[in-house]
Design a protein around this motif. Sequence first.
Motif, PDB file in Angstrom:
ATOM      1  N   GLY A 183       2.008  35.593  -6.302  1.00 18.23           N
ATOM      2  CA  GLY A 183       3.002  34.536  -6.173  1.00 18.23           C
ATOM      3  C   GLY A 183       3.607  34.889  -5.168  1.00 18.23           C
ATOM      4  O   GLY A 183       4.217  33.717  -5.349  1.00 18.23           O
ATOM      5  N   VAL A 184       4.008  35.273  -4.772  1.00 26.21           N
ATOM      6  CA  VAL A 184       4.252  35.318  -3.493  1.00 26.21           C
ATOM      7  C   VAL A 184       3.738  35.507  -2.722  1.00 26.21           C
ATOM      8  O   VAL A 184       4.382  34.270  -1.936  1.00 26.21           O
ATOM      9  CB  VAL A 184       4.636  37.248  -2.956  1.00 26.21           C
ATOM     10  N   ASP A 185       2.462  34.763  -2.130  1.00 22.92           N
ATOM     11  CA  ASP A 185       1.757  34.069  -1.527  1.00 22.92           C
ATOM     12  C   ASP A 185       1.918  32.848  -1.701  1.00 22.92           C
ATOM     13  O   ASP A 185       1.804  31.946  -0.787  1.00 22.92           O
ATOM     14  CB  ASP A 185      -0.219  34.648  -1.229  1.00 22.92           C
ATOM     15  N   ARG A 186       1.573  32.025  -2.718  1.00 14.33           N
ATOM     16  CA  ARG A 186       2.103  30.992  -3.236  1.00 14.33           C
ATOM     17  C   ARG A 186       3.424  30.285  -2.888  1.00 14.33           C
ATOM     18  O   ARG A 186       3.524  28.677  -3.232  1.00 14.33           O
ATOM     19  CB  ARG A 186       1.005  30.467  -4.653  1.00 14.33           C
ATOM     20  N   SER A 187       3.819  30.745  -2.909  1.00 16.26           N
ATOM     21  CA  SER A 187       5.954  30.708  -2.940  1.00 16.26           C
ATOM     22  C   SER A 187       5.927  30.505  -1.256  1.00 16.26           C
ATOM     23  O   SER A 187       7.574  31.040  -0.986  1.00 16.26           O
ATOM     24  CB  SER A 187       6.161  32.079  -3.443  1.00 16.26           C
ATOM     25  N   GLY A 188       5.048  31.268  -0.983  1.00 13.35           N
ATOM     26  CA  GLY A 188       5.306  30.915   1.023  1.00 13.35           C
ATOM     27  C   GLY A 188       6.680  29.901   1.162  1.00 13.35           C
ATOM     28  O   GLY A 188       7.401  30.020   1.722  1.00 13.35           O
ATOM     29  N   ASP A 189       5.388  28.766   0.912  1.00 16.72           N
ATOM     30  CA  ASP A 189       6.523  27.426   1.625  1.00 16.72           C
ATOM     31  C   ASP A 189       7.639  27.438   1.095  1.00 16.72           C
ATOM     32  O   ASP A 189       9.262  26.600   1.634  1.00 16.72           O
ATOM     33  CB  ASP A 189       5.543  25.913   1.756  1.00 16.72           C
ATOM     34  N   ALA A 190       7.987  27.426  -0.095  1.00 15.57           N
ATOM     35  CA  ALA A 190       9.424  27.195  -1.305  1.00 15.57           C
ATOM     36  C   ALA A 190      10.383  28.584  -0.203  1.00 15.57           C
ATOM     37  O   ALA A 190      11.453  28.375  -0.265  1.00 15.57           O
ATOM     38  CB  ALA A 190       8.947  27.384  -2.241  1.00 15.57           C
ATOM     39  N   PHE A 191       9.414  29.976  -0.894  1.00 20.18           N
ATOM     40  CA  PHE A 191      11.015  31.222  -0.189  1.00 20.18           C
ATOM     41  C   PHE A 191      11.150  30.755   1.470  1.00 20.18           C
ATOM     42  O   PHE A 191      12.279  30.476   1.497  1.00 20.18           O
ATOM     43  CB  PHE A 191       9.297  31.880  -0.404  1.00 20.18           C
ATOM     44  N   LYS A 192      10.273  29.668   2.454  1.00 21.51           N
ATOM     45  CA  LYS A 192      11.014  29.572   3.681  1.00 21.51           C
ATOM     46  C   LYS A 192      11.658  28.482   3.762  1.00 21.51           C
ATOM     47  O   LYS A 192      12.951  28.556   4.356  1.00 21.51           O
ATOM     48  CB  LYS A 192       9.678  29.621   4.663  1.00 21.51           C
ATOM     49  N   HIS A 193      11.627  27.460   3.290  1.00 18.60           N
ATOM     50  CA  HIS A 193      12.926  26.320   2.763  1.00 18.60           C
ATOM     51  C   HIS A 193      13.871  27.167   2.222  1.00 18.60           C
ATOM     52  O   HIS A 193      15.083  26.883   2.640  1.00 18.60           O
ATOM     53  CB  HIS A 193      11.779  25.379   2.227  1.00 18.60           C
ATOM     54  N   GLY A 194      14.095  27.604   1.460  1.00 13.56           N
ATOM     55  CA  GLY A 194      14.910  27.640   0.980  1.00 13.56           C
ATOM     56  C   GLY A 194      16.171  28.588   1.084  1.00 13.56           C
ATOM     57  O   GLY A 194      17.306  29.045   1.403  1.00 13.56           O
ATOM     58  N   ASN A 195      14.904  29.825   2.212  1.00  9.98           N
ATOM     59  CA  ASN A 195      16.354  30.952   3.240  1.00  9.98           C
ATOM     60  C   ASN A 195      16.270  30.543   3.581  1.00  9.98           C
ATOM     61  O   ASN A 195      17.339  30.612   4.506  1.00  9.98           O
ATOM     62  CB  ASN A 195      14.892  32.174   3.444  1.00  9.98           C
ATOM     63  N   TYR A 196      15.690  28.853   4.854  1.00  7.08           N
ATOM     64  CA  TYR A 196      16.028  29.433   6.079  1.00  7.08           C
ATOM     65  C   TYR A 196      17.592  27.974   5.906  1.00  7.08           C
ATOM     66  O   TYR A 196      18.267  27.567   5.996  1.00  7.08           O
ATOM     67  CB  TYR A 196      14.898  28.536   6.621  1.00  7.08           C
ATOM     68  N   ALA A 197      17.148  27.457   4.759  1.00  6.15           N
ATOM     69  CA  ALA A 197      18.742  26.794   3.793  1.00  6.15           C
ATOM     70  C   ALA A 197      19.802  27.453   3.526  1.00  6.15           C
ATOM     71  O   ALA A 197      21.015  27.209   3.884  1.00  6.15           O
ATOM     72  CB  ALA A 197      18.327  25.924   2.856  1.00  6.15           C
ATOM     73  N   GLY A 198      19.318  28.498   2.983  1.00  2.70           N
ATOM     74  CA  GLY A 198      20.708  29.555   2.942  1.00  2.70           C
ATOM     75  C   GLY A 198      20.823  29.987   1.731  1.00  2.70           C
ATOM     76  O   GLY A 198      20.276  28.993   0.840  1.00  2.70           O
ATOM     77  N   VAL A 221       6.674  38.610   2.687  1.00  2.23           N
ATOM     78  CA  VAL A 221       7.888  38.249   2.359  1.00  2.23           C
ATOM     79  C   VAL A 221       9.021  38.109   3.826  1.00  2.23           C
ATOM     80  O   VAL A 221       9.646  37.147   4.561  1.00  2.23           O
ATOM     81  CB  VAL A 221       8.748  39.259   1.460  1.00  2.23           C
ATOM     82  N   ALA A 222       8.496  39.018   5.384  1.00  6.22           N
ATOM     83  CA  ALA A 222       9.272  38.636   6.288  1.00  6.22           C
ATOM     84  C   ALA A 222       8.517  37.478   7.747  1.00  6.22           C
ATOM     85  O   ALA A 222       9.110  36.953   7.856  1.00  6.22           O
ATOM     86  CB  ALA A 222       8.764  39.903   7.272  1.00  6.22           C
ATOM     87  N   ALA A 223       7.082  37.078   6.264  1.00  4.59           N
ATOM     88  CA  ALA A 223       7.204  35.862   7.817  1.00  4.59           C
ATOM     89  C   ALA A 223       7.870  34.775   7.259  1.00  4.59           C
ATOM     90  O   ALA A 223       7.960  33.877   8.033  1.00  4.59           O
ATOM     91  CB  ALA A 223       5.886  34.969   6.503  1.00  4.59           C
ATOM     92  N   SER A 224       9.226  34.936   6.033  1.00  2.00           N
ATOM     93  CA  SER A 224       9.841  33.655   5.435  1.00  2.00           C
ATOM     94  C   SER A 224      11.362  34.053   6.123  1.00  2.00           C
ATOM     95  O   SER A 224      12.103  34.464   5.839  1.00  2.00           O
ATOM     96  CB  SER A 224       9.866  33.584   4.822  1.00  2.00           C
ATOM     97  N   LEU A 225      10.972  35.199   7.195  1.00  2.00           N
ATOM     98  CA  LEU A 225      12.556  35.682   7.778  1.00  2.00           C
ATOM     99  C   LEU A 225      13.218  36.271   6.346  1.00  2.00           C
ATOM    100  O   LEU A 225      14.691  36.305   6.849  1.00  2.00           O
ATOM    101  CB  LEU A 225      13.069  34.604   8.195  1.00  2.00           C
TER     102      LEU A 225
END
Length: 679
Positions: A125-140, A170-174
């Motif tokens: 689930g982490v793998d398939r959610s990478g795009d969502a994680f990165k967008h969400g984390n970058y937004a803050g 997870v680290a790839a999404s910072l």
Amino acid sequence: MTAKSKTLDGQPVSLQDKWTADQGVVVMNGTQAIARVLLAQATLDRRRGISSAGYISGYRGSPLGSVDTTLWSIARRLESANILFQPGVNEDIAATAIRGTQQLNSVPSARYDGVFAAWYGKGPGVDRSGDAFKHGNYAGTHPQGGVLIFYGDDHAGKSSTVAHQSEQAVAASLIPSLYPADVQDVLSYGLLGFALSRYSGSWVGIKCVNEVAEQTATVELDLDHFQPILPPLLPDVPKEIHIQQASYNPLREEQIVVEHRLPLVHAFVRANRLDGIMIRAETPALGLITAGKSYGDVRAALALLGLDEAEAGAVGISLYKVGCIWPLEPIGIRDFATGQAVLFVVEEKKSFLEQQVAATLINQAHRPWVIGKLDEEGAPLLSSVMPLEPMDIAFAIAARLERLGRLDERMRAQLEALASTSVAANAIAVRRLPFFCSGCPHSRSTRVPEGSLSMTGIGCHTMVALVRPQQALLPTQMGGEGGNWIGLAPFTNTKHIFQNMGDGTYYHSGLLAIRAAVAARVNITYKILYNDAVAMTGGQPVDGPISVATIACQVRNEGVARIVVLSDDPSRHQGNPELPVGVTIGHRDELDAVQQELRDTPGCTVLIYEQTCAAEKRRRRKRGSYPNPPKRLFIAREVCEGVGTARYNRPASVWSPWKLHWVASGRSTNPVATRTTVA
């Protein structure tokens, strides 16, 4: 412990204390601790005068397979704390919903000061959610909200189609990651994680492995004294560290994360001592650096060597526990490394901490050797694949002490005893392959006609790859079922293949794979195994409205012309007006004949095999919510000679509720089924 009891000092104690107590010692497991973090955060906000709400969403999977059942069991407590549990249809949609909770100020008429939110899911689930994680984390995050990601890792691959280690993703999404070593850490890191998320504006990951998530322990609650330290923000920290409704600037978002949020993570970790020295040798020689499960394993390894903290320090061993495994806080590591001859990084799976330690120390004028997966000469030291056991670590530590001249005779004697124990343990090690439960519909539904092949997917039915490997190809990722045939079909003379798919996978993401197969015009039969429950993780319902008729209508609208429904009770579907016209209904006994027919039908066809999970039937019968059929005991007298005759005593507990039927063959016959087609 009974539900209501007393401690030695006479104070009342209950198993419900884990949900209600704010102080004292309680009993809970790692999954319950995740739920308790949310309730505790609601309590802390209320005490601080913050009108907050909570939200949790995700998708079940080992080792976090029972998060949803735990949350459902305390539904009233969550509601009273303004915490909403919304199971995700799949992991990335759940992660996107988590992002939405932090956009509270982006639309008018907010009803709360902020929403603290949590996502849960396993490694895939982490793998398939990478795009969502990165967008969400970058937004803050919202300054009075915050986001936690509880990600479950199955290092041994014992309940997964691949072995998983997710901190790199997870680290790839910072996104920073905290790694609890036990249930107590889950509670502490959870609350500190929310504080860190609000302080830095970053999402915060919490790595959960089987040994912690499934551990039951006594833990100490102390909400009265929980007060995270928030280092002062420097004047140049921009307001964009928290989520803003502003003009879209992707490069600026990345700059905010890298140049401002991550330094704040370091400051918070340092101020709150998330990393720390647990043992400091008077004369340092060997510095052990570890985190999470491996921290407990290192402690156990020292005990196997006969070393308590004082004795470990006396032979030159120091121990550093890392709470935040990414980004590694550098000042604490440099302080710990001072005076050490060797730093030995003990971690499971691929090197992660070790690389960060080496990068932190590489430019130091006086630095120790850094070893972990390999020693100084490049020889293997700890496995990058297999789970680590305390005994493995004990031997590795002893070898380092030997090279440093710190191994005494007492430890040598301990090692000899350990070696003999290890040999004996390996001699009796037996691997038991999983198998279908008694009465499991998959033991029948996954069979294919002679000469045919099938492909597996995610779910209990994948065990067919162990039971009948000559007929079943290895599984794809969840939702990819049949996608590999799209690429394979043009290059083989094999004309057709069967693809198994569970109803949970269908609802999660599988329908898209069927759409792709229709679009590619490949010859494939999807066997959608409708079991009425997600049995693999505890019998949970599928996360939304689903039925045999709904599936049939959806695949028909996707372009599937030939649809067959087979059931152990076809009468449930005969005459159902919700089924689309042309759907054939038959008994499961016709499986082989129907599959032969579909095998010869061009294009994408669908067979819906409906039979409730056997384990779920047993659960429901215990609750009185499923019919209890007549019980019959069939005995093959040719095999069980003399059973049931007068010379044998009948155990009443076994025989009395059963009606005994003697049959010559030892087999029962099923009623003849009549196939019908919806007109």
